[in-house]
Write an enzyme that holds these catalytic residues in place. Structure first.
Site, PDB file in Angstrom:
ATOM      1  N   VAL A  11     103.860 -25.054 -98.189  1.00 18.69           N
ATOM      2  CA  VAL A  11     103.020 -24.496 -99.247  1.00 18.69           C
ATOM      3  C   VAL A  11     103.659 -24.678-100.619  1.00 18.69           C
ATOM      4  O   VAL A  11     103.052 -25.220-101.549  1.00 18.69           O
ATOM      5  CB  VAL A  11     102.746 -22.989 -98.976  1.00 18.69           C
ATOM      6  N   THR A 121     101.455 -15.638 -97.068  1.00 20.18           N
ATOM      7  CA  THR A 121     100.497 -14.754 -96.391  1.00 20.18           C
ATOM      8  C   THR A 121     101.216 -13.455 -96.042  1.00 20.18           C
ATOM      9  O   THR A 121     102.201 -13.474 -95.291  1.00 20.18           O
ATOM     10  CB  THR A 121      99.980 -15.439 -95.110  1.00 20.18           C
ATOM     11  N   GLU A 153      97.386 -28.200 -93.550  1.00 22.52           N
ATOM     12  CA  GLU A 153      98.374 -29.266 -93.422  1.00 22.52           C
ATOM     13  C   GLU A 153      97.648 -30.539 -92.989  1.00 22.52           C
ATOM     14  O   GLU A 153      96.746 -30.495 -92.176  1.00 22.52           O
ATOM     15  CB  GLU A 153      99.461 -28.878 -92.410  1.00 22.52           C
ATOM     16  N   GLY A 258      97.823 -24.020 -82.808  1.00 26.35           N
ATOM     17  CA  GLY A 258      99.255 -23.798 -83.003  1.00 26.35           C
ATOM     18  C   GLY A 258      99.523 -23.723 -84.493  1.00 26.35           C
ATOM     19  O   GLY A 258      98.672 -23.269 -85.259  1.00 26.35           O
ATOM     20  N   CYS A 261     100.653 -20.770 -88.882  1.00 23.25           N
ATOM     21  CA  CYS A 261      99.792 -19.730 -89.467  1.00 23.25           C
ATOM     22  C   CYS A 261      98.979 -18.952 -88.443  1.00 23.25           C
ATOM     23  O   CYS A 261      99.185 -17.750 -88.283  1.00 23.25           O
ATOM     24  CB  CYS A 261      98.867 -20.345 -90.504  1.00 23.25           C
ATOM     25  N   ARG A 329     105.531 -26.307 -85.246  1.00 22.88           N
ATOM     26  CA  ARG A 329     105.669 -24.867 -84.996  1.00 22.88           C
ATOM     27  C   ARG A 329     104.509 -24.384 -84.122  1.00 22.88           C
ATOM     28  O   ARG A 329     103.354 -24.623 -84.429  1.00 22.88           O
ATOM     29  CB  ARG A 329     105.722 -24.099 -86.320  1.00 22.88           C
TER      30      ARG A 329
HETATM   31  N1  LIG Z   1     101.898 -24.033 -93.788  1.00 25.25           N
HETATM   32  C1  LIG Z   1     100.638 -23.765 -94.061  1.00 25.25           C
HETATM   33  O1  LIG Z   1      99.734 -24.556 -93.743  1.00 25.25           O
HETATM   34  C2  LIG Z   1     100.250 -22.495 -94.772  1.00 25.25           C
HETATM   35  C3  LIG Z   1      98.933 -22.362 -95.240  1.00 25.25           C
HETATM   36  C4  LIG Z   1      98.588 -21.188 -95.888  1.00 25.25           C
HETATM   37  C5  LIG Z   1      99.525 -20.184 -96.052  1.00 25.25           C
HETATM   38  N2  LIG Z   1     100.775 -20.327 -95.567  1.00 25.25           N
HETATM   39  C6  LIG Z   1     101.737 -19.243 -95.783  1.00 25.25           C
HETATM   40  O2  LIG Z   1     102.620 -19.643 -96.840  1.00 25.25           O
HETATM   41  C7  LIG Z   1     103.943 -19.143 -96.595  1.00 25.25           C
HETATM   42  C8  LIG Z   1     104.926 -20.298 -96.542  1.00 25.25           C
HETATM   43  O3  LIG Z   1     104.575 -21.127 -95.453  1.00 25.25           O
HETATM   44  P1  LIG Z   1     105.267 -22.550 -95.244  1.00 25.25           P
HETATM   45  O4  LIG Z   1     104.586 -23.193 -94.089  1.00 25.25           O
HETATM   46  O5  LIG Z   1     105.346 -23.278 -96.550  1.00 25.25           O
HETATM   47  O6  LIG Z   1     106.736 -22.083 -94.813  1.00 25.25           O
HETATM   48  P2  LIG Z   1     108.024 -22.973 -94.640  1.00 25.25           P
HETATM   49  O7  LIG Z   1     108.825 -22.331 -93.590  1.00 25.25           O
HETATM   50  O8  LIG Z   1     107.647 -24.421 -94.506  1.00 25.25           O
HETATM   51  O9  LIG Z   1     108.776 -22.845 -96.048  1.00 25.25           O
HETATM   52  C9  LIG Z   1     109.323 -21.670 -96.521  1.00 25.25           C
HETATM   53  C10 LIG Z   1     110.483 -22.023 -97.444  1.00 25.25           C
HETATM   54  O10 LIG Z   1     110.956 -20.830 -98.043  1.00 25.25           O
HETATM   55  C11 LIG Z   1     112.361 -20.931 -98.152  1.00 25.25           C
HETATM   56  N3  LIG Z   1     112.926 -19.587 -98.299  1.00 25.25           N
HETATM   57  C12 LIG Z   1     112.916 -18.579 -97.396  1.00 25.25           C
HETATM   58  N4  LIG Z   1     113.532 -17.495 -97.904  1.00 25.25           N
HETATM   59  C13 LIG Z   1     113.930 -17.829 -99.151  1.00 25.25           C
HETATM   60  C14 LIG Z   1     114.623 -17.158-100.170  1.00 25.25           C
HETATM   61  N5  LIG Z   1     115.056 -15.902 -99.986  1.00 25.25           N
HETATM   62  N6  LIG Z   1     114.873 -17.803-101.338  1.00 25.25           N
HETATM   63  C15 LIG Z   1     114.456 -19.070-101.502  1.00 25.25           C
HETATM   64  N7  LIG Z   1     113.781 -19.778-100.569  1.00 25.25           N
HETATM   65  C16 LIG Z   1     113.541 -19.157 -99.406  1.00 25.25           C
HETATM   66  C17 LIG Z   1     112.778 -21.613 -96.859  1.00 25.25           C
HETATM   67  O11 LIG Z   1     114.068 -22.180 -96.972  1.00 25.25           O
HETATM   68  C18 LIG Z   1     111.673 -22.650 -96.713  1.00 25.25           C
HETATM   69  O12 LIG Z   1     112.012 -23.862 -97.333  1.00 25.25           O
HETATM   70  C19 LIG Z   1     103.838 -18.335 -95.304  1.00 25.25           C
HETATM   71  O13 LIG Z   1     103.597 -17.009 -95.633  1.00 25.25           O
HETATM   72  C20 LIG Z   1     102.630 -18.937 -94.614  1.00 25.25           C
HETATM   73  O14 LIG Z   1     102.012 -18.027 -93.740  1.00 25.25           O
HETATM   74  C21 LIG Z   1     101.165 -21.467 -94.937  1.00 25.25           C
END
Ligand SMILES: NC(=O)c1ccc[n+]([C@@H]2O[C@H](COP(=O)([O-])OP(=O)(O)OC[C@H]3O[C@@H](n4cnc5c(N)ncnc54)[C@H](O)[C@@H]3O)[C@@H](O)[C@H]2O)c1
Length: 437
Positions: A11, A121, A153, A258, A261, A329
């Site tokens: 994201v 989220t 994604e 899967g 999310c 994941r």
């Molecule tokens: N992946 C998706 O398709 C998607 C879609 C909509 C919403 N979301 C939501 O968005 C959020 C992020 O999802 P994602 O898939 O990008 O996660 P991700 O695991 O790919 O990325 C999260 C990033 O945050 C970093 N991080 C964690 N703690 C940190 C901190 N204290 N300081 C700095 N960086 C830190 C991690 O190192 C990682 O690079 C989640 O809440 C998810 O539910 C994801």
């Protein structure tokens, strides 16, 4: 505008890059030093179509920079997006440690007023609680808005550039205007910019995912029923989809949802409901249905191979939780691989983008193949777990020649059952049957 994005995952990296592409100065912050170091040297840590090119261009032009230092990263930013992970916690609820840590760091670091925007989220009430926590640390004024992310994604860049809608949770007019200005370049197609309370915005994200996951578990259950009664789910889909109240979207049978999310978000909703003493029977059922759907192919294989898969060689095409991503994941393929390994099968696997991520989990236990056909050599059956486009039109004669026996378990209905049967394959689709003799 000057923007900081904290968390450079699927994201945050898309958010930061697309905002840089529209002319903003963006600093992406992550605690993962290897990731930041790689990004600073042009190494993109995830596969998302079109993302690499945008990162390289905007980084080269100086609009997109990467750092592990949150304090300096947010110093000049007018708007700070929080996009850290919110994985499932021990009790099924969302683990918000990342949000609290980042909130605390921001509160300690800010020297002038900021707008903070939660993209992750998060359960309803997180926005308000974060504001309370941060106010105990800093006297500098700040606003916290919620801006849930709806990207998919595989099409994330397109989704960002042409969003169906943008949802903002804030009670402050100034924040609404600031975010409207930021997002204006993406709203030219008249898609709505919806402003509501933070609580409603937080809830909107969960409700969207709950409905989408429900559709998947629903069609999977109906598909299993079709199979048991010799009906064809493809015909049934046509039969229902033309009803405008129903439609065709997101009603494809498969091996379960899967990704990072749906599974965790559905469980977070169950947890939210339970925390307020409210029934969540539907969402519990959606989750359970999905978990058992992930075992469907394994059961079909056991039946086909008379109860034993020991020393069988199985080819698997598609490992990512869906096509056009490297994200594994909670991928159904991972559940299948674990079951097959436990049953004593030898596995030859291929995925256009996810092989490295799978190798990081299973190491030497699998044979990794760069080409789909390579998996078929001496294999007793092929399983299709993810419907990548490149699997849709293979040379079936080559496949038959390479496989020990022409057996396909197609978890995504990539091929047509009649055609496959005519070609001489023993073919198991989803929600459709032909006698396998
Ligand atoms: N992946 C998706 O398709 C998607 C879609 C909509 C919403 N979301 C939501 O968005 C959020 C992020 O999802 P994602 O898939 O990008 O996660 P991700 O695991 O790919 O990325 C999260 C990033 O945050 C970093 N991080 C964690 N703690 C940190 C901190 N204290 N300081 C700095 N960086 C830190 C991690 O190192 C990682 O690079 C989640 O809440 C998810 O539910 C994801």
């Amino acid at each position: 505008m000057k923007i900081a994005v904290i968390g450079t995952g699927y994201v945050g990296l898309v958010q930061g890059t697309c905002l840089a592409e529209s002319g903003n100065d963006v600093t992406c912050v992550d605690k993962d030093a290897a990731k930041i170091n790689g990004l600073s040297h042009g190494v993109v840590p995830i596969y998302e179509p079109g993302l690499s090119e945008l990162i390289h261009r905007n980084h080269r032009d100086g609009r997109l920079v990467f750092t592990t230092d949150l304090d300096s990263g947010i110093e000049e930013a007018e708007i700070i997006f929080i996009a850290v992970g919110t994985p499932e916690g021990n009790n099924g609820g969302a683990n918000l440690n990342g949000i609290w840590t980042v909130g605390r760091q921001i509160a300690l670091a800010i020297r002038k007023p900021k707008t903070i925007v939660i993209k992750s989220t998060v359960p309803v009430g997180t926005n308000a609680l974060l504001a309370i926590k941060m106010s105990t640390i800093t006297d500098i004024p700040f606003n916290i808005a919620s801006n849930p992310e709806f990207l998919k994604e595989g099409t994330a860049i397109e989704d960002f550039n042409k969003p169906d809608r943008i949802v903002i949770g804030t009670r402050k007019q100034a924040v609404t205007e600031q975010l409207h200005t930021l997002y204006a370049p993406f709203l030219r197609t008249d898609h709505p910019f919806l402003v509501m309370s933070p609580e409603s915005a937080e809830m909107t994200k969960y409700v969207a995912n709950c409905l989408l996951a429900t559709k998947i578990s629903f069609i999977n259950e109906m598909s299993n029923l079709c199979e048991a009664y010799s009906a064809d789910i493809n015909d049934v889909r046509r039969g229902i989809g033309h009803d405008q109240r129903i439609g065709f979207h997101f009603l494809h049978p498969g091996v379960g949802y899967g990704g990072s999310c749906f599974p965790k978000d559905i469980r977070a909703v169950v947890h939210m409901a339970q925390s307020r003493g409210i029934s969540s029977r539907m969402m519990e059922a959606v989750d359970l249905t999905n978990e058992s759907q992930k075992n469907i192919l394994f059961q079909k294989m056991l039946n086909h191979f008379s109860g034993s898969l020991r020393d069988r060689t199985i080819a698997i095409w598609g490992l990512a939780f869906k096509p056009r991503t490297d994200d594994i994941r909670e991928a159904p393929a991972i559940v299948l691989i674990n079951s097959l390994l436990e049953a004593g099968a030898d596995l030859r696997v291929h995925d256009p983008e996810a092989l490295d991520n799978v190798r990081a989990i299973f190491g030497q236990k699998l044979t990794y193949c760069d080409h789909p056909y390579e998996t078929l050599e001496q294999a007793d059956a092929l399983v299709i777990a993810t419907e990548w486009n490149e699997f849709r039109n293979p040379d079936f004669e080559i496949m038959k020649r390479l496989l020990n026996k022409p057996v396909i378990f197609d978890g995504r209905n990539v091929f047509d059952i009649s055609r496959m049967t005519t070609l001489g394959f023993t073919y198991y689709g989803m929600g459709q049957t032909i006698s396998h003799t």
